[in-house]
Design a protein around this motif. Structure first.
Motif, PDB file in Angstrom:
ATOM      1  N   TRP A  13       0.721  -1.294  -0.085  1.00  0.00           N
ATOM      2  CA  TRP A  13       0.016  -0.125  -0.074  1.00  0.00           C
ATOM      3  C   TRP A  13       0.724   1.186  -0.023  1.00  0.00           C
ATOM      4  O   TRP A  13       0.492   2.420  -0.360  1.00  0.00           O
ATOM      5  N   LYS A  14       2.233   1.044   0.121  1.00  0.00           N
ATOM      6  CA  LYS A  14       2.925   2.300   0.237  1.00  0.00           C
ATOM      7  C   LYS A  14       2.380   3.320   1.307  1.00  0.00           C
ATOM      8  O   LYS A  14       2.021   2.981   2.197  1.00  0.00           O
ATOM      9  N   MET A  15       2.440   4.766   0.926  1.00  0.00           N
ATOM     10  CA  MET A  15       1.944   5.681   1.906  1.00  0.00           C
ATOM     11  C   MET A  15       0.735   6.008   1.626  1.00  0.00           C
ATOM     12  O   MET A  15       0.123   6.961   1.499  1.00  0.00           O
ATOM     13  N   GLY A  98      14.140  -3.351   0.766  1.00  0.00           N
ATOM     14  CA  GLY A  98      14.884  -2.922  -0.454  1.00  0.00           C
ATOM     15  C   GLY A  98      13.877  -2.554  -1.678  1.00  0.00           C
ATOM     16  O   GLY A  98      14.232  -2.635  -2.862  1.00  0.00           O
ATOM     17  N   HIS A  99      12.686  -2.306  -1.140  1.00  0.00           N
ATOM     18  CA  HIS A  99      11.727  -1.859  -2.465  1.00  0.00           C
ATOM     19  C   HIS A  99      12.452  -0.627  -3.056  1.00  0.00           C
ATOM     20  O   HIS A  99      13.223   0.178  -2.380  1.00  0.00           O
ATOM     21  N   SER A 100      12.230  -0.299  -4.388  1.00  0.00           N
ATOM     22  CA  SER A 100      12.885   0.634  -5.115  1.00  0.00           C
ATOM     23  C   SER A 100      12.497   1.830  -4.639  1.00  0.00           C
ATOM     24  O   SER A 100      13.624   2.809  -4.834  1.00  0.00           O
ATOM     25  N   TYR A 170      10.995  -9.237  -8.332  1.00  0.00           N
ATOM     26  CA  TYR A 170      11.707  -8.660  -9.176  1.00  0.00           C
ATOM     27  C   TYR A 170      10.673  -7.395  -9.664  1.00  0.00           C
ATOM     28  O   TYR A 170       9.440  -7.506 -10.182  1.00  0.00           O
ATOM     29  N   GLU A 171      11.149  -6.272  -9.647  1.00  0.00           N
ATOM     30  CA  GLU A 171      10.116  -5.004  -9.872  1.00  0.00           C
ATOM     31  C   GLU A 171      11.261  -4.095 -10.794  1.00  0.00           C
ATOM     32  O   GLU A 171      11.857  -3.213 -10.024  1.00  0.00           O
ATOM     33  N   PRO A 172      11.014  -4.305 -11.898  1.00  0.00           N
ATOM     34  CA  PRO A 172      11.768  -2.989 -12.775  1.00  0.00           C
ATOM     35  C   PRO A 172      11.276  -1.633 -12.425  1.00  0.00           C
ATOM     36  O   PRO A 172      10.082  -1.418 -12.268  1.00  0.00           O
ATOM     37  N   ILE A 176       7.264   0.704 -12.195  1.00  0.00           N
ATOM     38  CA  ILE A 176       6.628   0.895 -11.042  1.00  0.00           C
ATOM     39  C   ILE A 176       5.787   2.062 -11.120  1.00  0.00           C
ATOM     40  O   ILE A 176       6.425   3.069 -10.981  1.00  0.00           O
ATOM     41  N   GLY A 177       4.499   2.007 -10.980  1.00  0.00           N
ATOM     42  CA  GLY A 177       3.430   3.376 -10.717  1.00  0.00           C
ATOM     43  C   GLY A 177       3.658   4.075 -12.139  1.00  0.00           C
ATOM     44  O   GLY A 177       2.997   5.004 -12.153  1.00  0.00           O
ATOM     45  N   THR A 178       3.945   3.155 -13.387  1.00  0.00           N
ATOM     46  CA  THR A 178       3.898   4.093 -14.580  1.00  0.00           C
ATOM     47  C   THR A 178       2.980   3.767 -15.502  1.00  0.00           C
ATOM     48  O   THR A 178       2.720   4.257 -16.401  1.00  0.00           O
ATOM     49  N   GLY A 216       5.287  -4.256 -10.797  1.00  0.00           N
ATOM     50  CA  GLY A 216       5.480  -3.063 -11.616  1.00  0.00           C
ATOM     51  C   GLY A 216       4.228  -3.081 -12.379  1.00  0.00           C
ATOM     52  O   GLY A 216       4.010  -3.724 -13.452  1.00  0.00           O
ATOM     53  N   SER A 217       3.121  -1.946 -12.110  1.00  0.00           N
ATOM     54  CA  SER A 217       2.044  -2.064 -12.840  1.00  0.00           C
ATOM     55  C   SER A 217       1.313  -2.999 -12.997  1.00  0.00           C
ATOM     56  O   SER A 217       0.528  -3.446 -14.336  1.00  0.00           O
ATOM     57  N   VAL A 218       1.326  -4.111 -12.231  1.00  0.00           N
ATOM     58  CA  VAL A 218       0.449  -5.193 -12.328  1.00  0.00           C
ATOM     59  C   VAL A 218      -1.137  -4.638 -11.940  1.00  0.00           C
ATOM     60  O   VAL A 218      -1.174  -3.854 -11.146  1.00  0.00           O
ATOM     61  N   GLY A 238       1.214  -2.542  -6.270  1.00  0.00           N
ATOM     62  CA  GLY A 238       0.993  -1.245  -5.501  1.00  0.00           C
ATOM     63  C   GLY A 238      -0.163  -0.811  -5.733  1.00  0.00           C
ATOM     64  O   GLY A 238      -1.138  -1.205  -5.147  1.00  0.00           O
ATOM     65  N   GLY A 239      -0.279   0.177  -6.844  1.00  0.00           N
ATOM     66  CA  GLY A 239      -1.373   1.127  -7.001  1.00  0.00           C
ATOM     67  C   GLY A 239      -2.835   0.213  -6.962  1.00  0.00           C
ATOM     68  O   GLY A 239      -3.801   0.532  -6.411  1.00  0.00           O
ATOM     69  N   ALA A 240      -2.724  -0.739  -7.532  1.00  0.00           N
ATOM     70  CA  ALA A 240      -3.847  -1.635  -7.892  1.00  0.00           C
ATOM     71  C   ALA A 240      -4.251  -2.467  -6.701  1.00  0.00           C
ATOM     72  O   ALA A 240      -5.300  -3.140  -6.699  1.00  0.00           O
TER      73      ALA A 240
HETATM   74  P1  PGA Z   1       2.793  -0.365  -8.758  1.00  0.00           P
HETATM   75  O1  PGA Z   1       3.791  -0.547  -7.630  1.00  0.00           O
HETATM   76  O2  PGA Z   1       1.984  -1.690  -8.682  1.00  0.00           O
HETATM   77  O3  PGA Z   1       1.692   0.683  -8.316  1.00  0.00           O
HETATM   78  O4  PGA Z   1       3.547  -0.546  -9.981  1.00  0.00           O
HETATM   79  C1  PGA Z   1       4.354  -1.857  -7.401  1.00  0.00           C
HETATM   80  C2  PGA Z   1       5.297  -1.917  -6.282  1.00  0.00           C
HETATM   81  O5  PGA Z   1       6.119  -0.831  -6.074  1.00  0.00           O
HETATM   82  O6  PGA Z   1       5.568  -2.810  -5.515  1.00  0.00           O
END
Ligand code: PGA
Length: 255
Positions: A13-15, A98-100, A170-172, A176-178, A216-218, A238-240
């Motif tokens: 969920w991040k912040m 170690g999240h990006s 593995y999170e390119p 992420i969030g793009t 990454g944008s799943v 993340g976002g979803a």
């Molecule tokens: P995202 O984030 O699904 O919003 O791209 C993934 C993550 O940072 O773990």
């Protein structure tokens, strides 16, 4: 022979989602996602929402909780930090390491990440180690080298008898969030490269027990295709993961 690895569907969920939103999220989500033991669901709420999440999850042991970050010291004058012992005491089973955003926004190094992995394993929790290259590194054809560099200090401190406790994501960074997802091919290729590193370090049997997630944008619409790739053992979302109905669809996509 590869041991079957249960799919892992994890929401970071991040912040986002304070305590009251967390409670509302789970009221909706638990109605949409039936209990099941054929997959693992995990959420990483902000630490301040952890107690509300735990309360909401009473009676749903199939849904696990983790924290998004820890510091390696047990206690002391480290304002703003959280120890693994405290996370465990609060009911956390997993820890994102170690999240990006920790690496790129907060300047965490791979050596610091390795110290955190050590502390998490020592406390008996599951580290979810995140690795991934930036777009410049991919364009320079350094993606696999960068991921190998991020893995190296961790593989040095994790023993073969405990590597089965580790989860890798593995999170390119560029995905992420793009809204740009790695292609299924990119994901499969990198997952295979990570698996090779693990095998070289620990031998096939121990290495093959480690789940490797893609992140990454799943989204609900691409989760099934990504998870159908050989070597993709689940997703870190993340976002979803902030939307109960959307994340429930991602859980269903695991089959
Ligand atoms: P995202 O984030 O699904 O919003 O791209 C993934 C993550 O940072 O773990």
């Amino acid at each position: 022979m590869t041991a079957p690895r249960k799919p892992i569907l994890a929401g970071n969920w991040k912040m986002n989602h304070g305590p009251s939103q967390a409670a509302r999220f789970f009221a909706d989500f638990l109605n949409l996602a039936e209990p099941g033991d054929d997959r693992t669901i995990a959420f990483f709420p902000p630490a301040i929402s952890f107690a509300a999440a735990r309360e909401a999850l009473q009676g749903r042991p199939d849904v696990r909780l983790g924290v998004q970050n820890v510091y390696w010291e047990e206690s002391g004058a480290f304002t703003g930090e959280l120890s693994v012992g405290m996370a465990k005491d609060a009911g956390a089973e997993l820890v994102l390491v170690g999240h990006s955003e920790r690496r790129h926004v907060f300047g965490e190094t791979s050596e610091e990440t390795a110290r955190k992995v050590r502390a998490v394993l020592d406390a008996g929790l599951v580290p979810v180690l995140c690795v991934g290259e930036t777009i410049d590194e991919r364009r320079a054809e350094r993606a696999e080298a960068v991921v190998a560099e991020q893995l190296a200090p961790v593989l040095e401190i994790v023993r073969a008898d405990e590597v089965g406790e580790l989860v890798i994501a593995y999170e390119p960074v560029w995905a992420i969030g793009t809204g740009v997802t790695a292609t299924p091919d990119d994901a499969r290729t990198m997952h295979a490269a990570v698996r090779e590193r693990l095998r070289a370090a620990y031998g096939a049997e121990a290495a093959d027990a480690v789940p490797i997630l893609y992140g990454g944008s799943v989204k609900p619409d691409n989760a099934a295709e990504l998870m159908s790739q050989p070597g993709v053992d689940g997703v870190l979302v993340g976002g979803a993961s902030l939307d109960a109905a959307g994340f429930a669809r991602i859980v269903k996509a695991a089959g």
